[in-house]
Design a protein around this motif. Structure first.
Motif, mmCIF file in Angstrom:
data_model
loop_
_atom_site.group_PDB
_atom_site.id
_atom_site.type_symbol
_atom_site.label_atom_id
_atom_site.label_comp_id
_atom_site.label_asym_id
_atom_site.label_seq_id
_atom_site.Cartn_x
_atom_site.Cartn_y
_atom_site.Cartn_z
ATOM 1 N N MET A 151 0.822 -1.197 0.000
ATOM 2 C CA MET A 151 0.000 0.000 0.000
ATOM 3 C C MET A 151 0.863 1.257 0.000
ATOM 4 S SD MET A 151 -2.631 -1.473 -0.458
ATOM 5 C CE MET A 151 -4.078 -0.536 -0.488
ATOM 6 N N THR A 152 2.048 1.147 0.618
ATOM 7 C CA THR A 152 2.947 2.303 0.627
ATOM 8 C C THR A 152 3.335 2.675 -0.801
ATOM 9 O OG1 THR A 152 3.815 1.706 2.779
ATOM 10 C CG2 THR A 152 5.148 3.184 1.453
ATOM 11 N N ALA A 153 3.631 1.660 -1.620
ATOM 12 C CA ALA A 153 4.002 1.938 -3.004
ATOM 13 C C ALA A 153 2.838 2.572 -3.754
ATOM 14 C CB ALA A 153 4.440 0.657 -3.706
ATOM 15 N N LEU A 154 1.648 2.012 -3.576
ATOM 16 C CA LEU A 154 0.492 2.499 -4.324
ATOM 17 C C LEU A 154 0.056 3.889 -3.882
ATOM 18 C CD1 LEU A 154 -1.599 1.911 -6.479
ATOM 19 C CD2 LEU A 154 -2.999 0.811 -4.738
ATOM 20 N N PHE A 155 -0.188 4.057 -2.581
ATOM 21 C CA PHE A 155 -0.705 5.336 -2.113
ATOM 22 C C PHE A 155 0.387 6.344 -1.780
ATOM 23 C CE2 PHE A 155 -4.347 2.541 -1.218
ATOM 24 C CZ PHE A 155 -5.279 3.205 -1.997
ATOM 25 N N ALA A 208 3.605 6.431 -3.372
ATOM 26 C CA ALA A 208 4.418 6.811 -4.534
ATOM 27 C C ALA A 208 3.669 6.682 -5.851
ATOM 28 C CB ALA A 208 5.684 5.962 -4.570
ATOM 29 N N GLY A 209 2.437 6.194 -5.824
ATOM 30 C CA GLY A 209 1.682 6.046 -7.070
ATOM 31 C C GLY A 209 2.261 4.950 -7.951
ATOM 32 N N ARG A 210 2.796 3.890 -7.330
ATOM 33 C CA ARG A 210 3.408 2.788 -8.070
ATOM 34 C C ARG A 210 2.634 1.500 -7.782
ATOM 35 N NH1 ARG A 210 7.398 2.836 -11.211
ATOM 36 N NH2 ARG A 210 8.629 1.231 -10.224
ATOM 37 N N HIS A 211 2.762 0.550 -8.674
ATOM 38 C CA HIS A 211 2.148 -0.768 -8.501
ATOM 39 C C HIS A 211 2.732 -1.404 -7.241
ATOM 40 C CE1 HIS A 211 1.305 -5.005 -9.223
ATOM 41 N NE2 HIS A 211 0.412 -4.617 -10.123
ATOM 42 N N PRO A 212 1.934 -2.133 -6.459
ATOM 43 C CA PRO A 212 2.469 -2.760 -5.247
ATOM 44 C C PRO A 212 3.666 -3.685 -5.513
ATOM 45 C CG PRO A 212 0.090 -2.788 -5.175
ATOM 46 C CD PRO A 212 0.476 -2.279 -6.543
ATOM 47 N N ASP A 213 3.730 -4.286 -6.680
ATOM 48 C CA ASP A 213 4.866 -5.145 -7.046
ATOM 49 C C ASP A 213 5.795 -4.437 -8.038
ATOM 50 O OD1 ASP A 213 4.149 -7.343 -5.491
ATOM 51 O OD2 ASP A 213 2.777 -8.098 -7.026
ATOM 52 N N ALA A 214 5.893 -3.148 -7.938
ATOM 53 C CA ALA A 214 6.655 -2.360 -8.912
ATOM 54 C C ALA A 214 8.118 -2.805 -9.007
ATOM 55 C CB ALA A 214 6.584 -0.871 -8.575
ATOM 56 N N ASP A 215 8.752 -3.074 -7.869
ATOM 57 C CA ASP A 215 10.166 -3.477 -7.906
ATOM 58 C C ASP A 215 10.352 -4.772 -8.684
ATOM 59 O OD1 ASP A 215 10.900 -1.252 -6.438
ATOM 60 O OD2 ASP A 215 10.785 -2.314 -4.515
ATOM 61 N N ARG A 216 9.485 -5.750 -8.424
ATOM 62 C CA ARG A 216 9.580 -7.022 -9.133
ATOM 63 C C ARG A 216 9.309 -6.834 -10.627
ATOM 64 N NH1 ARG A 216 5.942 -10.208 -11.113
ATOM 65 N NH2 ARG A 216 4.230 -9.272 -9.955
ATOM 66 N N GLY A 270 15.306 -7.257 -21.116
ATOM 67 C CA GLY A 270 16.032 -6.429 -22.072
ATOM 68 C C GLY A 270 15.412 -5.073 -22.363
ATOM 69 N N ARG A 271 14.425 -4.674 -21.586
ATOM 70 C CA ARG A 271 13.828 -3.348 -21.802
ATOM 71 C C ARG A 271 14.774 -2.256 -21.311
ATOM 72 N NH1 ARG A 271 7.594 -3.989 -19.990
ATOM 73 N NH2 ARG A 271 6.938 -5.293 -21.715
ATOM 74 N N ALA A 272 14.652 -1.097 -21.920
ATOM 75 C CA ALA A 272 15.437 0.068 -21.496
ATOM 76 C C ALA A 272 14.998 0.472 -20.088
ATOM 77 C CB ALA A 272 15.215 1.229 -22.465
ATOM 78 N N PRO A 273 15.897 1.078 -19.287
ATOM 79 C CA PRO A 273 15.538 1.432 -17.899
ATOM 80 C C PRO A 273 14.266 2.272 -17.771
ATOM 81 C CG PRO A 273 17.888 1.679 -18.228
ATOM 82 C CD PRO A 273 17.288 1.374 -19.571
ATOM 83 N N GLU A 274 14.066 3.242 -18.667
ATOM 84 C CA GLU A 274 12.850 4.062 -18.555
ATOM 85 C C GLU A 274 11.595 3.254 -18.865
ATOM 86 O OE1 GLU A 274 14.725 4.616 -22.555
ATOM 87 O OE2 GLU A 274 15.448 5.029 -20.549
ATOM 88 N N ARG A 275 11.705 2.290 -19.792
ATOM 89 C CA ARG A 275 10.562 1.417 -20.088
ATOM 90 C C ARG A 275 10.322 0.435 -18.948
ATOM 91 N NH1 ARG A 275 8.755 0.520 -25.455
ATOM 92 N NH2 ARG A 275 7.163 -0.572 -24.274
ATOM 93 N N ALA A 276 11.403 -0.031 -18.331
ATOM 94 C CA ALA A 276 11.268 -0.952 -17.201
ATOM 95 C C ALA A 276 10.602 -0.242 -16.028
ATOM 96 C CB ALA A 276 12.641 -1.482 -16.795
ATOM 97 N N ARG A 277 10.979 1.009 -15.782
ATOM 98 C CA ARG A 277 10.361 1.769 -14.680
ATOM 99 C C ARG A 277 8.868 1.948 -14.945
ATOM 100 N NH1 ARG A 277 10.614 3.742 -9.922
ATOM 101 N NH2 ARG A 277 9.941 5.839 -9.468
ATOM 102 N N ALA A 278 8.493 2.175 -16.198
ATOM 103 C CA ALA A 278 7.080 2.356 -16.554
ATOM 104 C C ALA A 278 6.270 1.088 -16.309
ATOM 105 C CB ALA A 278 6.964 2.792 -18.008
#
Length: 128
Positions: free
Chosen positions: A1-5, A7-15, A24-32
């Motif tokens: 919930m910390t990630a979602l509410f 930072a506005g990120r998916h709860p499994d964003a790191d994974r 093989g995605r570019a870092p900016e695409r991987a972050r998205a």
């Protein structure tokens, strides 16, 4: 919930980001990959804004009079201090004094607004 509410990120964003990088995605695409939408905007704080400078000036006047911190200032005196400070800040920003009262008033209205901040939230919908 910390990630979602927080930072506005998916709860499994790191994974999701690690998997995208491994694929093989570019870092900016991987972050998205870990973002459910637009990230929350971050607004820089006004480091030495009008409100902070007013507070310091009010405190200085209070201390100069030997009054306890936070002692109330008369409305007219607060208005005078705010006006003088706004005129000084206008001159700092524009390199000249305000041309008229309206220009100073517009400047004062702009700099005295509270800082903008983004907040997370949700909109529950109920159905009966």
């Amino acid at each position: 919930m910390t990630a979602l509410f927080g930072a506005g990120r998916h709860p499994d964003a790191d994974r999701l980001e690690r998997e995208a990088l491994a694929a093989g995605r570019a870092p900016e695409r991987a972050r998205a990959a870990g973002a459910p939408g637009q990230p929350f905007p971050v607004f820089p704080p006004a480091a030495d804004g009008f409100r902070a400078r007013c507070a310091r000036e009010f405190a200085a006047v209070t201390a100069a009079r030997g009054q306890p911190p936070g002692a109330p200032r008369p409305v007219g005196e607060r208005a005078r201090i705010r006006g003088e400070l706004a005129a000084a800040m206008f001159a700092e920003e524009h390199g000249r004094p305000p041309a008229n009262a309206r220009e100073l008033s517009d400047f004062l209205a702009r700099v005295s607004r509270p800082a903008t901040s983004a907040v997370a939230g949700y909109d529950p919908t109920f159905r009966r």
